[in-house]
Design a protein around this motif. Structure first.
Motif, PDB file in Angstrom:
ATOM      1  N   SER A 196      34.642  28.271  35.343  1.00 54.94           N
ATOM      2  CA  SER A 196      34.910  27.476  36.545  1.00 54.94           C
ATOM      3  C   SER A 196      35.923  26.361  36.331  1.00 54.94           C
ATOM      4  O   SER A 196      36.358  25.722  37.298  1.00 54.94           O
ATOM      5  N   SER A 197      36.324  26.115  35.065  1.00 58.12           N
ATOM      6  CA  SER A 197      37.309  25.071  34.774  1.00 58.12           C
ATOM      7  C   SER A 197      38.666  25.644  34.385  1.00 58.12           C
ATOM      8  O   SER A 197      39.610  24.882  34.118  1.00 58.12           O
ATOM      9  N   LEU A 198      38.773  26.982  34.347  1.00 57.90           N
ATOM     10  CA  LEU A 198      40.016  27.611  33.881  1.00 57.90           C
ATOM     11  C   LEU A 198      41.178  27.248  34.797  1.00 57.90           C
ATOM     12  O   LEU A 198      41.136  27.477  36.005  1.00 57.90           O
ATOM     13  N   TYR A 199      42.217  26.678  34.209  1.00 62.37           N
ATOM     14  CA  TYR A 199      43.371  26.187  34.962  1.00 62.37           C
ATOM     15  C   TYR A 199      44.635  26.996  34.673  1.00 62.37           C
ATOM     16  O   TYR A 199      45.391  27.316  35.569  1.00 62.37           O
ATOM     17  N   ASP A 200      44.867  27.316  33.396  1.00 59.64           N
ATOM     18  CA  ASP A 200      46.069  28.046  32.974  1.00 59.64           C
ATOM     19  C   ASP A 200      45.669  29.318  32.236  1.00 59.64           C
ATOM     20  O   ASP A 200      44.812  29.287  31.342  1.00 59.64           O
ATOM     21  N   LEU A 201      46.338  30.427  32.573  1.00 60.36           N
ATOM     22  CA  LEU A 201      46.116  31.703  31.904  1.00 60.36           C
ATOM     23  C   LEU A 201      47.464  32.295  31.520  1.00 60.36           C
ATOM     24  O   LEU A 201      48.315  32.550  32.381  1.00 60.36           O
ATOM     25  N   TYR A 202      47.670  32.486  30.216  1.00 59.66           N
ATOM     26  CA  TYR A 202      48.918  33.034  29.696  1.00 59.66           C
ATOM     27  C   TYR A 202      48.624  34.385  29.046  1.00 59.66           C
ATOM     28  O   TYR A 202      47.772  34.480  28.163  1.00 59.66           O
ATOM     29  N   ILE A 203      49.350  35.410  29.459  1.00 65.56           N
ATOM     30  CA  ILE A 203      49.185  36.754  28.899  1.00 65.56           C
ATOM     31  C   ILE A 203      50.569  37.269  28.530  1.00 65.56           C
ATOM     32  O   ILE A 203      51.449  37.362  29.394  1.00 65.56           O
ATOM     33  N   SER A 204      50.778  37.617  27.266  1.00 64.17           N
ATOM     34  CA  SER A 204      52.112  38.098  26.883  1.00 64.17           C
ATOM     35  C   SER A 204      52.036  39.159  25.792  1.00 64.17           C
ATOM     36  O   SER A 204      51.134  39.149  24.948  1.00 64.17           O
ATOM     37  N   HIS A 205      52.996  40.080  25.843  1.00 64.38           N
ATOM     38  CA  HIS A 205      53.161  41.114  24.827  1.00 64.38           C
ATOM     39  C   HIS A 205      51.869  41.896  24.566  1.00 64.38           C
ATOM     40  O   HIS A 205      51.413  42.038  23.431  1.00 64.38           O
ATOM     41  N   CYS A 206      51.292  42.375  25.649  1.00 65.33           N
ATOM     42  CA  CYS A 206      50.132  43.253  25.575  1.00 65.33           C
ATOM     43  C   CYS A 206      50.505  44.555  26.290  1.00 65.33           C
ATOM     44  O   CYS A 206      50.178  44.738  27.474  1.00 65.33           O
ATOM     45  N   PRO A 207      51.203  45.444  25.610  1.00 61.85           N
ATOM     46  CA  PRO A 207      51.809  46.605  26.263  1.00 61.85           C
ATOM     47  C   PRO A 207      50.831  47.616  26.843  1.00 61.85           C
ATOM     48  O   PRO A 207      51.202  48.397  27.721  1.00 61.85           O
ATOM     49  N   LYS A 208      49.582  47.633  26.360  1.00 60.24           N
ATOM     50  CA  LYS A 208      48.598  48.589  26.872  1.00 60.24           C
ATOM     51  C   LYS A 208      47.705  47.995  27.958  1.00 60.24           C
ATOM     52  O   LYS A 208      46.889  48.715  28.536  1.00 60.24           O
ATOM     53  N   LEU A 209      47.862  46.721  28.212  1.00 63.91           N
ATOM     54  CA  LEU A 209      47.029  46.064  29.216  1.00 63.91           C
ATOM     55  C   LEU A 209      47.399  46.599  30.595  1.00 63.91           C
ATOM     56  O   LEU A 209      48.524  46.452  31.056  1.00 63.91           O
ATOM     57  N   GLN A 210      46.420  47.238  31.249  1.00 64.91           N
ATOM     58  CA  GLN A 210      46.730  48.030  32.431  1.00 64.91           C
ATOM     59  C   GLN A 210      46.441  47.339  33.752  1.00 64.91           C
ATOM     60  O   GLN A 210      47.006  47.713  34.782  1.00 64.91           O
ATOM     61  N   SER A 211      45.544  46.365  33.773  1.00 67.47           N
ATOM     62  CA  SER A 211      45.211  45.786  35.068  1.00 67.47           C
ATOM     63  C   SER A 211      44.549  44.429  34.921  1.00 67.47           C
ATOM     64  O   SER A 211      44.022  44.084  33.864  1.00 67.47           O
ATOM     65  N   MET A 212      44.573  43.675  36.007  1.00 62.77           N
ATOM     66  CA  MET A 212      43.827  42.432  36.093  1.00 62.77           C
ATOM     67  C   MET A 212      42.374  42.780  36.419  1.00 62.77           C
ATOM     68  O   MET A 212      42.064  43.906  36.803  1.00 62.77           O
ATOM     69  N   PRO A 213      41.468  41.803  36.297  1.00 64.70           N
ATOM     70  CA  PRO A 213      40.072  42.070  36.674  1.00 64.70           C
ATOM     71  C   PRO A 213      39.988  42.531  38.128  1.00 64.70           C
ATOM     72  O   PRO A 213      40.764  42.067  38.986  1.00 64.70           O
TER      73      PRO A 213
END
Length: 261
Positions: A196-213
């Motif tokens: 509930s406090s998450l403010y920033d989300l950084y996702i990089s160089h994950c070539p197999k990552l297929q989708s958001m939640p």
């Protein structure tokens, strides 16, 4: 400090030191913080400790009863032979706020006690065994760290179907950075639900990552950055991508350095 051939470093012999950096000591095998008799002063002045490029360091020992109450920053970088962290971290490093472990591939287990409860910032990179114990074995009990606000995990070949597992991370977390995880395939929505406090989300160089939640990310999230994640980029395309409805509430979104909102 850089040192000539030296197999052990008696950290406890410098009770008034505030900052220690040990770098490039190829012969160093042991760092020992121990009491030296009844007249020994505790390491109450030590504020930061950084150990880098000591590839043969195999042991970092802290004697039970030693006080290092003002240490706030600890960094272990490029210590390829080190297999464990000090067992008494929770009690000895009671004021520790920042922990960086980079390029320590043999560290594979957490201290028997919990990590120091005041930890605010943890970075773990290029340390596969440690990342596996943290993510898959859940040995680090990150969810029990009430002050943790920043977590970065990067450069790991660990097989990860999804991240993070439910209740792996504490609700205090404000910034999460995950990068260079070539085997990460999905983000686990249950792992985000209580952040509930998450403010920033950084996702990089994950070539197999297929989708958001599949369920909307926390409403507290104000910034989302996606870089070099081709499947994710397509699914998060504004107004067109399948995942757009789940991220459209975020005030600022940046994909491959292009501002979307």
């Amino acid at each position: 400090m850089k040192c000539d051939p030296l197999e052990s470093f008696p950290l406890g012999s410098f009770p008034m030191v505030k900052h220690v950096e040990i770098s490039g000591c190829e012969d160093l095998k042991f760092i020992i913080a121990a009491l030296e008799g009844c007249h020994h002063q505790h390491l109450t002045c030590l504020n930061s400790l950084r150990i880098t490029a000591c590839q043969n360091l195999i042991s970092f020992q802290i004697e039970d009863g030693l006080s290092v109450t003002n240490l706030t920053r600890l960094a272990l970088c490029g210590c390829g032979s080190l297999k464990s962290l000090p067992e008494q971290m929770h009690s000895v490093f009671s004021s520790l706020e920042g922990l960086r472990i980079i390029g320590c591939p043999e560290i594979e287990r957490a201290p028997k006690e919990c990590l120091p409860s005041k930890l605010k910032d943890i970075t773990i990179s290029t340390s596969d065994k440690l990342i596996e114990s943290l993510i898959r074995k859940r040995e680090w009990s990150l969810h029990r760290l009430p002050s943790l606000t920043i977590l970065e995990i990067s450069y790991s070949e660990v097989e990860m179907e999804s991240f993070p597992d439910e209740h792996l991370l504490p609700p205090s977390l404000e910034t999460l950075r995950i990068s260079n995880l070539p085997n990460l395939k999905s983000l686990e929505y249950k792992g985000f639900q209580h952040l509930s406090s998450l403010y920033d989300l950084y996702i990089s160089h994950c070539p197999k990552l297929q989708s958001m939640p599949p369920i909307m990310l926390p409403h507290s999230l104000s910034y989302l950055s996606i870089e070099k994640c081709p499947f994710l980029k397509e699914r998060c395309e504004k107004d067109k991508g399948k995942d757009w409805p789940n991220i459209s509430h975020i005030p600022a979104i940046e994909i491959d350095e292009q501002v979307i909102i």
